[in-house]
Design a protein around this motif. Structure first.
Motif, PDB file in Angstrom:
ATOM      1  N   THR A  37      -4.570 -35.470 -29.881  1.00 44.08           N
ATOM      2  CA  THR A  37      -4.754 -35.538 -28.429  1.00 44.08           C
ATOM      3  C   THR A  37      -4.094 -36.761 -27.800  1.00 44.08           C
ATOM      4  N   VAL A  38      -4.034 -37.869 -28.527  1.00 41.98           N
ATOM      5  CA  VAL A  38      -3.595 -39.132 -27.930  1.00 41.98           C
ATOM      6  C   VAL A  38      -2.164 -39.503 -28.318  1.00 41.98           C
ATOM      7  N   PHE A  39      -1.815 -39.355 -29.581  1.00 44.40           N
ATOM      8  CA  PHE A  39      -0.487 -39.780 -30.028  1.00 44.40           C
ATOM      9  C   PHE A  39       0.563 -38.703 -29.787  1.00 44.40           C
ATOM     10  N   GLY A  40       1.802 -39.039 -30.074  1.00 43.91           N
ATOM     11  CA  GLY A  40       2.891 -38.103 -29.895  1.00 43.91           C
ATOM     12  C   GLY A  40       3.471 -38.166 -28.491  1.00 43.91           C
ATOM     13  N   VAL A  41       4.259 -37.159 -28.194  1.00 44.25           N
ATOM     14  CA  VAL A  41       4.883 -37.076 -26.868  1.00 44.25           C
ATOM     15  C   VAL A  41       4.169 -36.025 -26.041  1.00 44.25           C
ATOM     16  N   VAL A  42       4.294 -36.140 -24.733  1.00 43.51           N
ATOM     17  CA  VAL A  42       3.679 -35.178 -23.828  1.00 43.51           C
ATOM     18  C   VAL A  42       4.512 -33.904 -23.835  1.00 43.51           C
ATOM     19  N   THR A  43       3.904 -32.813 -24.293  1.00 45.61           N
ATOM     20  CA  THR A  43       4.598 -31.523 -24.325  1.00 45.61           C
ATOM     21  C   THR A  43       4.064 -30.549 -23.287  1.00 45.61           C
ATOM     22  N   ASN A  44       2.865 -30.779 -22.806  1.00 47.49           N
ATOM     23  CA  ASN A  44       2.277 -29.922 -21.785  1.00 47.49           C
ATOM     24  C   ASN A  44       2.672 -30.452 -20.406  1.00 47.49           C
ATOM     25  N   PRO A  45       3.419 -29.685 -19.638  1.00 49.12           N
ATOM     26  CA  PRO A  45       3.860 -30.189 -18.318  1.00 49.12           C
ATOM     27  C   PRO A  45       2.704 -30.508 -17.380  1.00 49.12           C
ATOM     28  N   ASP A  46       1.541 -29.901 -17.609  1.00 43.85           N
ATOM     29  CA  ASP A  46       0.390 -30.175 -16.751  1.00 43.85           C
ATOM     30  C   ASP A  46      -0.132 -31.598 -16.933  1.00 43.85           C
ATOM     31  N   LEU A  47       0.263 -32.250 -18.035  1.00 45.53           N
ATOM     32  CA  LEU A  47      -0.192 -33.613 -18.296  1.00 45.53           C
ATOM     33  C   LEU A  47       0.674 -34.671 -17.623  1.00 45.53           C
ATOM     34  N   GLU A  48       1.779 -34.260 -17.033  1.00 45.92           N
ATOM     35  CA  GLU A  48       2.705 -35.235 -16.457  1.00 45.92           C
ATOM     36  C   GLU A  48       2.070 -36.057 -15.344  1.00 45.92           C
ATOM     37  N   GLU A  49       1.174 -35.443 -14.588  1.00 44.99           N
ATOM     38  CA  GLU A  49       0.581 -36.135 -13.430  1.00 44.99           C
ATOM     39  C   GLU A  49      -0.863 -36.572 -13.689  1.00 44.99           C
ATOM     40  N   ILE A  50      -1.317 -36.510 -14.945  1.00 44.01           N
ATOM     41  CA  ILE A  50      -2.709 -36.854 -15.238  1.00 44.01           C
ATOM     42  C   ILE A  50      -2.928 -38.348 -15.021  1.00 44.01           C
ATOM     43  N   SER A  51      -4.068 -38.703 -14.461  1.00 37.36           N
ATOM     44  CA  SER A  51      -4.364 -40.097 -14.133  1.00 37.36           C
ATOM     45  C   SER A  51      -5.287 -40.716 -15.179  1.00 37.36           C
ATOM     46  N   ASP A  52      -5.239 -42.026 -15.279  1.00 35.82           N
ATOM     47  CA  ASP A  52      -6.087 -42.754 -16.219  1.00 35.82           C
ATOM     48  C   ASP A  52      -7.526 -42.798 -15.694  1.00 35.82           C
ATOM     49  N   VAL A  53      -8.417 -43.375 -16.495  1.00 36.89           N
ATOM     50  CA  VAL A  53      -9.830 -43.425 -16.114  1.00 36.89           C
ATOM     51  C   VAL A  53      -9.999 -44.166 -14.790  1.00 36.89           C
ATOM     52  N   ASN A  54     -10.924 -43.682 -13.976  1.00 35.19           N
ATOM     53  CA  ASN A  54     -11.183 -44.314 -12.692  1.00 35.19           C
ATOM     54  C   ASN A  54     -12.401 -45.230 -12.791  1.00 35.19           C
ATOM     55  N   VAL A  55     -12.794 -45.805 -11.678  1.00 33.47           N
ATOM     56  CA  VAL A  55     -13.887 -46.773 -11.665  1.00 33.47           C
ATOM     57  C   VAL A  55     -15.197 -46.134 -12.113  1.00 33.47           C
ATOM     58  N   LYS A  56     -15.484 -44.933 -11.612  1.00 35.46           N
ATOM     59  CA  LYS A  56     -16.721 -44.250 -11.990  1.00 35.46           C
ATOM     60  C   LYS A  56     -16.793 -44.051 -13.498  1.00 35.46           C
ATOM     61  N   GLU A  57     -15.691 -43.630 -14.097  1.00 35.42           N
ATOM     62  CA  GLU A  57     -15.670 -43.366 -15.536  1.00 35.42           C
ATOM     63  C   GLU A  57     -15.777 -44.663 -16.343  1.00 35.42           C
ATOM     64  N   LEU A  58     -15.190 -45.725 -15.825  1.00 32.83           N
ATOM     65  CA  LEU A  58     -15.334 -47.019 -16.502  1.00 32.83           C
ATOM     66  C   LEU A  58     -16.773 -47.516 -16.438  1.00 32.83           C
TER      67      LEU A  58
END
Length: 519
Positions: free
Chosen positions: A460-481
């Motif tokens: 899930t974490v390593f490697g290259v991004v192959t799913n185009p839907d992941l291109e715009e995914i954002s990192d954890v936000n304040v609520k999640e932190l």
């Protein structure tokens, strides 16, 4: 604080909050938009859950770690030997803290992900919190059973209303499995009540006498402190032990009555999975320590080999099944089955180090498993899928997420320096003193846990991004932190300072072993 009913306060404060929320909603219905009302309800639920956590901290501050027996005892007679009796020792007070700590985190995690019937959702969580705390406080068998069973209702609703596509099937399976197991415990409690005034006192019971107990003038009772003094015949102990074990084994859950758990986890909302894994599963381990070992010592010794077999099978089998999962949530669910196998292994080692390790493992697993379900929830909220194949290369888009995921992965594997290591190593040391083969089987499970967790992380974490839907995914936000950082701190802190737990549970662990050996 001596005269203040602190246990009743911490137990029923969430319930009072639920009632107040329902009352205010009924009085202000239609005065504001649905979104405004949902926000108010969420904030009100958070206020009451945080207040409950703060009250539990006050209670913990007044807890005497050196004292034996139960503290903050409250008792009010109900009817014919049945009473409202509450009290805590080192084991139960830590589980109460775990409950009050995880509930606000679960509610914060729900912000933005729950789209319907917010009032009912918050009320269900607050009511569930009251019942969970009550389980760890109850010192009367009937009171314990009421809290133990009542918790099924709000969790049934949380899964069945706010769960996934197959939520109805999963909620009914969860409800029926746990209800059926508990019916055997109810029958055993009724029998114990009926014969409690005729049983002889166990050898050494004079060392365990309690205020107000008159051996010469007994009446039927379900008072746990009185029941602990009684010596049930070996034959009766066998059946009573099996009746209680049926309930606690399902709740843990132990193999082979574990099949409800993966379905419940997969269908439950993220917050529901956090509480289910973090707290509800611990009721089974707590029940074994509080009831099975001290009340039925002969039967516990008799069934030790059986529990060892079931524990090792659970550790190894669940780990292998977890390895083959394609759904991240189901993988973590099977991981919970395996890790709870270490709890039963430590408990039935009948050693102080094993019991200490089992309690530590319950606290540690509550933090780690809750965090892992939150980790899955973070990317599910963005991608709406839990399939492992849908991911890959997340470190390139979510570096903070990847770092937190790595910490909890290592903790789940049992890396030294994390709380996961301490619990596992102590339960295996305790088991080794009782059975070499059981400890060896458990060690094999540790290896398998590294295989499935590191495989999950790599895919899930390593490697290259192959799913185009992941291109715009954002990192954890304040609520999640806000949700994940406290769990990360707890995982590391307990890993490097395990005495924070051991100093609290030492006296209660020694007492459990003393009761097992006859007082």
């Amino acid at each position: 604080m001596v005269d203040f009913p602190i246990l009743s306060a911490v137990t029923f404060l969430p319930l009072a909050g639920a009632v107040l929320i329902l009352l205010v909603r009924s009085l202000t219905s239609g005065e504001s938009s649905e979104q405004v009302e949902d926000n108010r309800v969420m904030y009100a639920g958070l206020v009451f859950s945080v207040a409950t956590f703060l009250v539990s901290l006050v209670m913990f501050a007044g807890f005497n770690q050196e004292a034996t027996g139960y503290q903050f005892v409250e008792q009010t007679k109900w009817y014919a030997g049945i009473s409202y009796k509450m009290g805590v020792d080192g084991m139960s007070i830590l589980l109460i803290l775990l409950t009050t700590f995880l509930t606000p985190i679960a509610l914060i995690a729900s912000i933005g992900s729950i789209k319907k019937r917010m009032t009912e959702y918050i009320v269900a969580f607050l009511v569930l919190e009251t019942f969970m705390i009550g389980v760890f406080c109850a010192l009367d068998l009937v009171l314990f059973y009421i809290f133990f069973e009542a918790g099924l209702i709000p969790m049934f609703m949380i899964i069945g209303i706010w769960g996934g596509a197959d939520r109805i099937y999963a909620s009914f399976k969860f409800f029926l499995y746990t209800l059926l197991g508990s019916l055997f415990m109810l029958a055993a409690i009724i029998y114990m009540y009926m014969v409690s005034d005729t049983m002889v006192l166990r050898e050494g019971a004079e060392l365990l006498t309690i205020t107000g107990f008159d051996p010469a003038n007994r009446t039927p009772t379900t008072d746990l402190q009185v029941i602990e003094l009684l010596q049930f015949p070996a034959g009766a102990q066998t059946w009573l032990w099996l009746a209680f074990f049926a309930s606690f084994a399902v709740k843990l859950p132990m193999w082979p009555v574990h099949t409800w758990l993966p379905d419940a986890h997969v269908q439950a909302p993220t917050a529901g999975s956090v509480i289910l894994a973090g707290v509800l599963l611990k009721m089974g381990g707590y029940g074994l320590l509080r009831f099975s070992l001290p009340l039925f010592p002969d039967a516990s010794l008799l069934f030790q080999p059986l529990v060892f077999v079931l524990s090792v099978v659970a550790i190894v089998y669940a780990s292998l099944v977890a390895w083959r999962q394609t759904d991240m949530k189901k993988l973590i669910a099977y991981s919970s089955v395996a890790h709870m196998g270490f709890v039963t292994l430590g408990i039935f080692s009948f050693t102080e180090i094993g019991v200490q390790g089992a309690v530590f493992q319950m606290i540690s697993h509550g933090l780690i498993s809750g965090a892992l379900f939150l980790i899955v929830g973070v990317i599910y909220d963005r991608m709406h899928t839990r399939e492992i194949t849908a991911y890959g290369g997340l470190v390139n888009k979510m570096p903070i997420y990847a770092a937190l995921f790595m910490l909890f992965t290592m903790a789940n594997v049992g890396l030294p320096g994390t709380s996961g290591f301490v619990g596992e190593i102590l339960t295996m040391v305790g088991a080794f003193q009782a059975s070499t083969w059981a400890a060896a089987g458990a060690a094999l499970g540790v290896i398998f846990s590294a295989v499935y967790m590191l495989t999950l992380y790599r895919r899930t974490v390593f490697g290259v991004v192959t799913n185009p839907d992941l291109e715009e995914i954002s990192d954890v936000n304040v609520k999640e932190l806000i949700c994940l950082v406290p769990l990360a701190v707890g995982t590391v802190l307990l890993g490097v300072m395990p005495n924070l737990i051991f100093d609290v549970t030492r006296e209660s662990s020694q007492r459990a072993i003393a009761l097992l050996s006859g007082g």
